[in-house]
Each structure stands twice: as C-alpha cells, then as structure tokens.
Design a protein around this motif. Structure first.
Motif, PDB file in Angstrom:
ATOM      1  N   THR A  89      16.136  -5.019  40.628  1.00 35.09           N
ATOM      2  CA  THR A  89      16.090  -5.678  41.927  1.00 35.09           C
ATOM      3  C   THR A  89      15.147  -6.869  41.907  1.00 35.09           C
ATOM      4  O   THR A  89      15.452  -7.931  42.457  1.00 35.09           O
ATOM      5  CB  THR A  89      15.659  -4.680  43.007  1.00 35.09           C
ATOM      6  OG1 THR A  89      16.556  -3.574  43.006  1.00 35.09           O
ATOM      7  CG2 THR A  89      15.656  -5.311  44.380  1.00 35.09           C
ATOM      8  N   LEU A 121      16.814  -9.745  40.036  1.00 37.08           N
ATOM      9  CA  LEU A 121      17.855 -10.395  40.832  1.00 37.08           C
ATOM     10  C   LEU A 121      17.244 -11.254  41.931  1.00 37.08           C
ATOM     11  O   LEU A 121      17.722 -12.360  42.195  1.00 37.08           O
ATOM     12  CB  LEU A 121      18.803  -9.356  41.436  1.00 37.08           C
ATOM     13  CG  LEU A 121      19.925  -9.917  42.304  1.00 37.08           C
ATOM     14  CD1 LEU A 121      20.878 -10.762  41.457  1.00 37.08           C
ATOM     15  CD2 LEU A 121      20.672  -8.815  43.003  1.00 37.08           C
ATOM     16  N   SER A 122      16.183 -10.782  42.577  1.00 31.61           N
ATOM     17  CA  SER A 122      15.565 -11.580  43.644  1.00 31.61           C
ATOM     18  C   SER A 122      14.935 -12.846  43.081  1.00 31.61           C
ATOM     19  O   SER A 122      15.015 -13.908  43.705  1.00 31.61           O
ATOM     20  CB  SER A 122      14.539 -10.751  44.410  1.00 31.61           C
ATOM     21  OG  SER A 122      13.471 -10.394  43.574  1.00 31.61           O
ATOM     22  N   PHE A 130      16.039 -14.429  40.507  1.00 30.63           N
ATOM     23  CA  PHE A 130      17.199 -15.251  40.176  1.00 30.63           C
ATOM     24  C   PHE A 130      17.727 -15.977  41.407  1.00 30.63           C
ATOM     25  O   PHE A 130      18.052 -17.167  41.348  1.00 30.63           O
ATOM     26  CB  PHE A 130      18.273 -14.350  39.565  1.00 30.63           C
ATOM     27  CG  PHE A 130      19.413 -15.076  38.940  1.00 30.63           C
ATOM     28  CD1 PHE A 130      19.270 -15.711  37.729  1.00 30.63           C
ATOM     29  CD2 PHE A 130      20.639 -15.115  39.577  1.00 30.63           C
ATOM     30  CE1 PHE A 130      20.322 -16.382  37.140  1.00 30.63           C
ATOM     31  CE2 PHE A 130      21.694 -15.778  39.002  1.00 30.63           C
ATOM     32  CZ  PHE A 130      21.537 -16.413  37.779  1.00 30.63           C
ATOM     33  N   VAL A 131      17.782 -15.277  42.545  1.00 30.89           N
ATOM     34  CA  VAL A 131      18.287 -15.876  43.784  1.00 30.89           C
ATOM     35  C   VAL A 131      17.323 -16.956  44.276  1.00 30.89           C
ATOM     36  O   VAL A 131      17.747 -18.028  44.733  1.00 30.89           O
ATOM     37  CB  VAL A 131      18.519 -14.785  44.848  1.00 30.89           C
ATOM     38  CG1 VAL A 131      18.766 -15.384  46.207  1.00 30.89           C
ATOM     39  CG2 VAL A 131      19.695 -13.910  44.441  1.00 30.89           C
ATOM     40  N   HIS A 181      15.321 -18.730  42.391  1.00 27.89           N
ATOM     41  CA  HIS A 181      15.484 -19.832  41.445  1.00 27.89           C
ATOM     42  C   HIS A 181      16.715 -20.661  41.792  1.00 27.89           C
ATOM     43  O   HIS A 181      16.681 -21.900  41.753  1.00 27.89           O
ATOM     44  CB  HIS A 181      15.597 -19.259  40.027  1.00 27.89           C
ATOM     45  CG  HIS A 181      15.738 -20.286  38.966  1.00 27.89           C
ATOM     46  ND1 HIS A 181      16.957 -20.577  38.393  1.00 27.89           N
ATOM     47  CD2 HIS A 181      14.830 -21.091  38.382  1.00 27.89           C
ATOM     48  CE1 HIS A 181      16.785 -21.520  37.498  1.00 27.89           C
ATOM     49  NE2 HIS A 181      15.509 -21.855  37.458  1.00 27.89           N
ATOM     50  N   ARG A 182      17.784 -19.983  42.152  1.00 26.10           N
ATOM     51  CA  ARG A 182      19.017 -20.685  42.535  1.00 26.10           C
ATOM     52  C   ARG A 182      18.777 -21.562  43.761  1.00 26.10           C
ATOM     53  O   ARG A 182      19.208 -22.712  43.810  1.00 26.10           O
ATOM     54  CB  ARG A 182      20.101 -19.652  42.829  1.00 26.10           C
ATOM     55  CG  ARG A 182      21.411 -20.251  43.256  1.00 26.10           C
ATOM     56  CD  ARG A 182      22.344 -19.183  43.766  1.00 26.10           C
ATOM     57  NE  ARG A 182      21.840 -18.670  45.026  1.00 26.10           N
ATOM     58  CZ  ARG A 182      22.161 -17.505  45.547  1.00 26.10           C
ATOM     59  NH1 ARG A 182      22.978 -16.705  44.915  1.00 26.10           N
ATOM     60  NH2 ARG A 182      21.693 -17.116  46.698  1.00 26.10           N
ATOM     61  N   SER A 221      26.588 -20.915  44.837  1.00 28.59           N
ATOM     62  CA  SER A 221      25.801 -19.692  44.955  1.00 28.59           C
ATOM     63  C   SER A 221      26.576 -18.474  44.440  1.00 28.59           C
ATOM     64  O   SER A 221      26.020 -17.622  43.773  1.00 28.59           O
ATOM     65  CB  SER A 221      25.387 -19.461  46.404  1.00 28.59           C
ATOM     66  OG  SER A 221      24.593 -20.525  46.852  1.00 28.59           O
ATOM     67  N   THR A 222      27.837 -18.426  44.757  1.00 27.72           N
ATOM     68  CA  THR A 222      28.659 -17.295  44.316  1.00 27.72           C
ATOM     69  C   THR A 222      28.822 -17.290  42.803  1.00 27.72           C
ATOM     70  O   THR A 222      28.605 -16.258  42.152  1.00 27.72           O
ATOM     71  CB  THR A 222      30.041 -17.362  44.987  1.00 27.72           C
ATOM     72  OG1 THR A 222      29.864 -17.389  46.406  1.00 27.72           O
ATOM     73  CG2 THR A 222      30.880 -16.169  44.597  1.00 27.72           C
ATOM     74  N   PHE A 225      26.980 -18.869  40.524  1.00 28.75           N
ATOM     75  CA  PHE A 225      25.693 -18.767  39.848  1.00 28.75           C
ATOM     76  C   PHE A 225      25.144 -17.347  39.898  1.00 28.75           C
ATOM     77  O   PHE A 225      24.471 -16.901  38.976  1.00 28.75           O
ATOM     78  CB  PHE A 225      24.699 -19.732  40.504  1.00 28.75           C
ATOM     79  CG  PHE A 225      23.486 -20.022  39.680  1.00 28.75           C
ATOM     80  CD1 PHE A 225      23.597 -20.764  38.518  1.00 28.75           C
ATOM     81  CD2 PHE A 225      22.244 -19.542  40.052  1.00 28.75           C
ATOM     82  CE1 PHE A 225      22.480 -21.035  37.742  1.00 28.75           C
ATOM     83  CE2 PHE A 225      21.123 -19.812  39.286  1.00 28.75           C
ATOM     84  CZ  PHE A 225      21.252 -20.558  38.132  1.00 28.75           C
ATOM     85  N   THR A 226      25.452 -16.601  40.963  1.00 30.19           N
ATOM     86  CA  THR A 226      24.987 -15.219  41.065  1.00 30.19           C
ATOM     87  C   THR A 226      25.868 -14.282  40.247  1.00 30.19           C
ATOM     88  O   THR A 226      25.407 -13.243  39.790  1.00 30.19           O
ATOM     89  CB  THR A 226      24.973 -14.772  42.547  1.00 30.19           C
ATOM     90  OG1 THR A 226      24.209 -15.708  43.290  1.00 30.19           O
ATOM     91  CG2 THR A 226      24.340 -13.413  42.699  1.00 30.19           C
ATOM     92  N   MET A 227      27.127 -14.628  40.021  1.00 29.24           N
ATOM     93  CA  MET A 227      28.011 -13.771  39.230  1.00 29.24           C
ATOM     94  C   MET A 227      27.702 -13.819  37.744  1.00 29.24           C
ATOM     95  O   MET A 227      28.057 -12.905  37.014  1.00 29.24           O
ATOM     96  CB  MET A 227      29.474 -14.187  39.443  1.00 29.24           C
ATOM     97  CG  MET A 227      30.041 -13.771  40.766  1.00 29.24           C
ATOM     98  SD  MET A 227      31.705 -14.379  41.119  1.00 29.24           S
ATOM     99  CE  MET A 227      32.431 -14.684  39.549  1.00 29.24           C
TER     100      MET A 227
END
Length: 94
Positions: free
Chosen positions: A45, A48-49, A51-52, A54-55, A87-88, A90-92
């Motif tokens: 978690t 992932l946070s 990473f988000v 950073h995006r 966003s979609t 880059f998160t995938m």
C-alpha cells in the motif's frame, strides 16, 4: 480486502486445515501469520501511494514548466480525458 481461511489442526482432525488457505498446527502461530501478511500489505500500500503521488507530481511539474514558458498564462496543457487516460495507464504499469 480479501478473506483468508486459517485452519487449525486439532482434536477433530484435519478437515478444517485441508479446506483452509493457511494451515497451522497451533493457535500461537496465528500472530506471526497476521503480522507477516499485515506487513506485506502495508508495504504494498505504501509503495502504491508513493507511485500515485509521483504520478501527480509529474503532471504538475510539466504543467508548471509549460505555464512558465508562456508567461504564466492560465492555459491547460492537458485536457481532462488525457489526464484520466495517463493516470489510468500509468497506474496499470506496476
């Protein structure tokens, strides 16, 4: 959140442990199992946070540089659908 079955081998036999996701010999091993999988879930978690965040920073910095180059005009470099698509995708990736 996923449901995980923990089976304990006891006086009634091995029926519960054979049908479970994790099989333990003693109840005292549950603590170690919960702490281990809790730690793994926490690190996933947190990764992932980060990473988000950073995006979002990438999108914001590119917009700030674009705005500075054009004398701080309030022009959006990306349309709404492009940001959603970025966003979609880059998160995938991870």
């Amino acid at each position: 959140a996923a449901d995980v079955g923990i089976g304990l081998e006891g006086l009634e036999g091995r029926q519960a442990s054979l049908a479970a996701d994790f099989s333990l010999l003693k109840f005292m091993h549950v603590r170690r199992l919960v702490l281990w999988h809790g730690r793994n879930a926490y690190t996933r978690t947190a990764r992932l946070s980060q990473f988000v965040i950073h995006r979002g920073l990438i999108i914001s910095i590119i917009q700030a540089v674009f705005s500075a180059l054009f004398y701080f005009a309030t022009i959006a470099i990306y349309s709404g659908w492009l940001v959603v698509g970025y966003s979609t995708v880059f998160t995938m990736l991870p």
